[in-house]
Motif scaffolding. Structure first.
Motif, PDB file in Angstrom:
ATOM      1  N   PRO A 183       0.823  -1.208   0.000  1.00  0.00           N
ATOM      2  CA  PRO A 183       0.000   0.000   0.000  1.00  0.00           C
ATOM      3  C   PRO A 183       0.858   1.260   0.000  1.00  0.00           C
ATOM      4  O   PRO A 183       1.951   1.262   0.600  1.00  0.00           O
ATOM      5  CB  PRO A 183      -0.795  -0.133   1.312  1.00  0.00           C
ATOM      6  CG  PRO A 183      -0.771  -1.605   1.626  1.00  0.00           C
ATOM      7  CD  PRO A 183       0.573  -2.075   1.149  1.00  0.00           C
ATOM      8  N   PRO A 184       0.416   2.336  -0.685  1.00  0.00           N
ATOM      9  CA  PRO A 184      -0.889   2.438  -1.351  1.00  0.00           C
ATOM     10  C   PRO A 184      -0.861   2.029  -2.821  1.00  0.00           C
ATOM     11  O   PRO A 184      -0.065   2.530  -3.609  1.00  0.00           O
ATOM     12  CB  PRO A 184      -1.208   3.929  -1.220  1.00  0.00           C
ATOM     13  CG  PRO A 184       0.122   4.615  -1.227  1.00  0.00           C
ATOM     14  CD  PRO A 184       1.083   3.652  -0.578  1.00  0.00           C
ATOM     15  N   THR A 192       0.131   4.566   5.111  1.00  0.00           N
ATOM     16  CA  THR A 192       0.032   3.969   3.780  1.00  0.00           C
ATOM     17  C   THR A 192      -1.413   3.753   3.332  1.00  0.00           C
ATOM     18  O   THR A 192      -1.667   3.167   2.286  1.00  0.00           O
ATOM     19  CB  THR A 192       0.797   2.632   3.726  1.00  0.00           C
ATOM     20  OG1 THR A 192       0.312   1.770   4.758  1.00  0.00           O
ATOM     21  CG2 THR A 192       2.285   2.863   3.922  1.00  0.00           C
ATOM     22  N   THR A 193      -2.361   4.193   4.151  1.00  0.00           N
ATOM     23  CA  THR A 193      -3.759   4.352   3.724  1.00  0.00           C
ATOM     24  C   THR A 193      -4.232   5.694   4.274  1.00  0.00           C
ATOM     25  O   THR A 193      -3.584   6.265   5.156  1.00  0.00           O
ATOM     26  CB  THR A 193      -4.691   3.242   4.266  1.00  0.00           C
ATOM     27  OG1 THR A 193      -4.987   3.511   5.647  1.00  0.00           O
ATOM     28  CG2 THR A 193      -4.077   1.869   4.134  1.00  0.00           C
ATOM     29  N   GLY A 240      -2.237  -2.138   4.977  1.00  0.00           N
ATOM     30  CA  GLY A 240      -1.855  -0.730   5.059  1.00  0.00           C
ATOM     31  C   GLY A 240      -2.001  -0.191   6.469  1.00  0.00           C
ATOM     32  O   GLY A 240      -2.649  -0.802   7.327  1.00  0.00           O
TER      33      GLY A 240
END
Length: 512
Positions: free
Chosen positions: A239-240, A272-273, A267
């Motif tokens: 992610p992402p 990362t989200t 994530g």
């Protein structure tokens, strides 16, 4: 002693013996695969908004870094490779993959006694986490995890009723060669428990050797393919919205080898989200839907678990937290998305940020385990034993977690309301000419094991009784239970002839 008192004594003895005997599966108050789904973190309108946002993300943003083989699989399935190298997924392609997907997955155990039916909202709890350290509960220290630690975790899990599967809880840091580590992880796990195993591979070329070992254990490739008892936990995305190139190649090898796959998107909200719970669920859903297209392009209907696995983040420090209330909501929302698609799914539950099994660990583990179960999450991973936000694993905490999960499962089971449980006849009999209480009635005795879950290690004595029996300590009881389990040889160990054949072909680090 007169005849009547003898009869009463005999009756009490018989009832005690009956209560001490193991219960049949039908009589147990809790069992694997209880149906959850009563708790709804999301409304139907919210679910559909998340679904549509995920489809838009796949169609307009897409995923980058697919391996060359993956590009071919995906474009042959109708995905579009853009000039920017990103693969985008038209809505119809995703919907076609959902329609093709395997919605009736059974994860098999080696002995056939602990198969997991992942249909509907059936709930199962197990380990996972790949911690790099073990918790020394007596010294209050952490040390590198080893193959022996992994094997012992599997041996302990094998005898715990409420641990339904064992995904690799620790990394074998005492084995430097990655191929030998992956092979010994399988050996150490499968020889420790007959329950379903989850593992991962560091290189696609290692899968062939692993399958060769698994064919030997199963009694042949045909028997392995009929009942694969090990699944591949696969972090196929970074992610992402990027494919993890090498992991995707591992996934392809596992699919060709008949191994079920956990499509794992892990994530971290705020890193990362997106930081919002809804945004994290949208991205995880989009990523796993992309993985679902991939799997079904390689082999339509191959068993794939929808592993939306977003983690929480402490935005004050940037540290991962797997034990927050937000984490519990993330996993609950993910469970509803799995059910929306009619797909078997898994997510996080039971992680603690605490370093030791203390009060913090207890409330953190119970919160997410209960919410995940009530939401109907099929596979609750990392449900017991995990500390320090997945950095540490604790054998004693695994044992205590078995008790904790038992209570969570009783919540999942809920309340039965029928003529018998409404108990109007009992109320009438006790109140009109009866003893004025329900202690010792036939109905109470008959249902005390069917309706109630009793802790194995938890203490319910009065303060006076507690003092009289030496003030037993919960941690000390867990240590004693661990030592008792590990003093007995593994019931899952291989036949000596098979074990010798495996050791002749592979460099096994565990002593024979």
């Amino acid at each position: 002693m007169n005849a009547s008192s003898s009869r009463r004594s005999g009756g009490r003895s018989a009832r005690r013996a009956s209560r001490a005997a193991p219960l049949s599966d039908e009589m147990r108050p809790i069992r694997p695969g209880l149906e959850g789904g009563r708790y709804k973190a999301l409304t139907q309108d919210q679910i559909e908004k998340i679904h549509n946002a995920a489809l838009e993300a796949l169609e307009t943003i897409g995923l980058a870094d697919a391996p060359e083989s993956g590009v071919k699989y995906l474009t042959d399935a109708g995905a579009i490779l853009g000039d920017d190298g990103r693969i985008r997924f038209p809505r119809a392609v995703v919907e076609d993959a959902i329609a093709k997907s395997n919605k009736q997955i059974t994860l098999y155990s080696r002995d056939g006694k602990n198969d997991l039916d992942l249909s509907g909202t059936r709930v199962h709890y197990g380990t996972a986490g790949a911690a790099v350290s073990m918790v020394d509960i007596e010294g209050k220290e952490y040390h590198h995890s080893t193959l022996q630690d992994l094997h012992d975790a599997c041996r302990i899990s094998d005898v715990l009723d409420n641990i339904h599967f064992v995904q690799r809880p620790v990394v074998c840091r005492d084995i430097e060669d990655n191929l030998e580590m992956d092979l010994n992880t399988i050996y150490g796990s499968v020889s420790g428990t007959t329950k379903h195993i989850g593992t991962s591979f560091t290189d696609p070329s290692y899968v062939k050797s692993a399958l060769e070992m698994l064919h030997m254990i199963a009694g042949g490739e045909d028997k392995w393919r009929e009942r694969p008892f090990v699944a591949n936990s696969n972090c196929f995305v970074v992610p992402p919205m990027k494919f993890a190139t090498e992991s995707c190649e591992v996934m392809e090898e596992c699919i060709r080898g008949g191994m079920p796959v956990l499509l794992l998107s892990a994530g971290m909200a705020g890193a990362t989200t997106p930081s919002t719970i809804a945004g994290a669920v949208v991205q995880a859903t989009a990523e796993v839907l992309g993985g679902l297209v991939y799997v079904n392009a390689v082999s339509p209907g191959h068993p794939a678990i929808f592993g939306t696995w977003p983690f929480g983040l402490d935005l004050r420090t940037g540290a991962m937290t797997g034990a927050s209330a937000e984490q519990a909501l993330l996993s609950s929302a993910c469970a509803q998305m799995h059910q929306f698609y009619g797909l078997p799914g898994g997510a996080v539950g039971g992680i603690s940020d605490a370093k030791l099994p203390d009060m913090q660990a207890g409330y953190e583990m119970m919160c997410s385990n209960v919410m995940a179960g009530l939401s109907g999450l099929n596979m609750v991973y990392e449900a017991a034993g995990m500390h320090a936000s997945l950095l540490g694993f604790c054998h004693e905490s695994l044992i205590l977690g078995d008790d904790l999960i038992g209570h969570a499962m009783r919540c999942i089971r809920g309340i039965e309301v029928n003529d018998e449980t409404l108990a109007l006849d009992q109320i009438r009999e006790v109140c009109i000419g009866g003893p004025g209480h329900y202690l010792g009635t036939d109905q109470t005795l008959a249902r005390m094991q069917v309706d109630y879950v009793y802790p194995t290690l938890g203490d319910r004595t009065s303060p006076k009784e507690w003092a009289e029996i030496g003030k037993p300590d919960l941690i000390e009881k867990a240590i004693a239970r661990k030592e008792e389990i590990l003093a007995t040889r593994s019931a899952a160990r291989f036949d000596p002839m098979l074990d010798a054949q495996i050791r002749e072909k592979f460099n096994i680090y565990l002593p024979a």
